[in-house]
Write a protein that holds these residues in place. Structure first.
Motif, PDB file in Angstrom:
ATOM      1  N   TYR A 111      49.476  45.713  54.148  1.00 21.65           N
ATOM      2  CA  TYR A 111      48.822  45.298  55.390  1.00 21.65           C
ATOM      3  C   TYR A 111      48.941  43.795  55.611  1.00 21.65           C
ATOM      4  N   PHE A 112      49.223  43.028  54.577  1.00 18.95           N
ATOM      5  CA  PHE A 112      49.494  41.601  54.730  1.00 18.95           C
ATOM      6  C   PHE A 112      50.989  41.358  54.908  1.00 18.95           C
ATOM      7  N   PRO A 118      46.473  38.681  49.303  1.00 16.51           N
ATOM      8  CA  PRO A 118      47.063  38.623  47.976  1.00 16.51           C
ATOM      9  C   PRO A 118      46.787  37.255  47.351  1.00 16.51           C
ATOM     10  N   VAL A 119      46.572  37.260  46.056  1.00 11.01           N
ATOM     11  CA  VAL A 119      46.282  36.014  45.360  1.00 11.01           C
ATOM     12  C   VAL A 119      47.385  35.743  44.341  1.00 11.01           C
ATOM     13  N   ALA A 120      47.593  34.489  44.042  1.00  7.33           N
ATOM     14  CA  ALA A 120      48.588  34.118  43.047  1.00  7.33           C
ATOM     15  C   ALA A 120      48.100  34.526  41.668  1.00  7.33           C
ATOM     16  N   GLY A 121      48.964  35.093  40.876  1.00  4.79           N
ATOM     17  CA  GLY A 121      48.602  35.492  39.533  1.00  4.79           C
ATOM     18  C   GLY A 121      48.127  36.927  39.426  1.00  4.79           C
ATOM     19  N   GLY A 122      47.989  37.609  40.524  1.00  5.02           N
ATOM     20  CA  GLY A 122      47.613  39.017  40.494  1.00  5.02           C
ATOM     21  C   GLY A 122      46.119  39.224  40.388  1.00  5.02           C
ATOM     22  N   LEU A 146      42.374  37.709  56.326  1.00  3.52           N
ATOM     23  CA  LEU A 146      42.381  38.565  55.135  1.00  3.52           C
ATOM     24  C   LEU A 146      41.722  37.868  53.950  1.00  3.52           C
ATOM     25  N   LEU A 147      41.927  36.578  53.829  1.00  2.75           N
ATOM     26  CA  LEU A 147      41.306  35.820  52.746  1.00  2.75           C
ATOM     27  C   LEU A 147      39.791  35.821  52.891  1.00  2.75           C
ATOM     28  N   ARG A 148      39.323  35.700  54.109  1.00  3.81           N
ATOM     29  CA  ARG A 148      37.875  35.682  54.375  1.00  3.81           C
ATOM     30  C   ARG A 148      37.213  36.971  53.924  1.00  3.81           C
ATOM     31  N   PHE A 149      37.924  38.092  54.095  1.00  2.00           N
ATOM     32  CA  PHE A 149      37.361  39.384  53.709  1.00  2.00           C
ATOM     33  C   PHE A 149      37.792  39.826  52.313  1.00  2.00           C
ATOM     34  N   GLY A 150      38.434  38.927  51.577  1.00  2.00           N
ATOM     35  CA  GLY A 150      38.834  39.237  50.206  1.00  2.00           C
ATOM     36  C   GLY A 150      39.976  40.218  50.098  1.00  2.00           C
ATOM     37  N   LEU A 151      40.797  40.327  51.133  1.00  2.00           N
ATOM     38  CA  LEU A 151      41.902  41.282  51.146  1.00  2.00           C
ATOM     39  C   LEU A 151      43.264  40.630  50.989  1.00  2.00           C
ATOM     40  N   MET A 175      50.806  43.116  40.810  1.00  2.00           N
ATOM     41  CA  MET A 175      50.761  43.091  42.253  1.00  2.00           C
ATOM     42  C   MET A 175      52.094  43.569  42.785  1.00  2.00           C
ATOM     43  N   THR A 176      52.070  44.626  43.543  1.00  2.00           N
ATOM     44  CA  THR A 176      53.292  45.128  44.154  1.00  2.00           C
ATOM     45  C   THR A 176      53.245  44.879  45.654  1.00  2.00           C
ATOM     46  N   PHE A 177      54.403  45.058  46.262  1.00  2.00           N
ATOM     47  CA  PHE A 177      54.489  44.893  47.710  1.00  2.00           C
ATOM     48  C   PHE A 177      53.556  45.859  48.415  1.00  2.00           C
TER      49      PHE A 177
END
Length: 102
Positions: free
Chosen positions: A8-9, A95-99, A88-93, A1-3
């Motif tokens: 967009y987040f 970032p999540v912990a762990g990549g 963003l979480l609702r639409f699956g966009l 996971m990169t910046f």
């Protein structure tokens, strides 16, 4: 996971966080200095936060003091950051912990 994979987040979150912490800095410094102090840091805080505080003042009842308006300003920024993340979480966009690969 990169910046840049979640730009967009991160970019809106960074801008909202910078404004929120600048407003907090103004609140704390305002406890010790006069409102018309000529220091460059104070002028920077005022220049960055005054447009936002005018917006908060527009939607906040006019009977409230300036300190309460600043407190509400910080609260609205916190809620905006949380809301942006939840959208963003609702639409699956988001970032999540762990990549993504785990």
């Amino acid at each position: 996971m990169t910046f840049w994979s979640y730009w967009y987040f991160h970019i809106p979150n960074f801008v909202l966080a910078a404004l929120m912490y600048t407003l907090l800095g103004r609140m704390v410094l305002g406890l010790f200095v006069p409102a018309d102090w000529d220091n460059y840091i104070w002028r920077f805080f005022r220049r960055v936060t005054d447009p936002y505080l005018r917006l908060v003042r527009f939607i906040t009842p006019s009977v409230l003091s300036h300190g309460v308006v600043m407190t509400f300003g910080v609260l609205w920024l916190m809620l905006a950051r949380l809301g942006w993340f939840l959208i963003l979480l609702r639409f699956g966009l988001a970032p999540v912990a762990g990549g993504q690969g785990s």
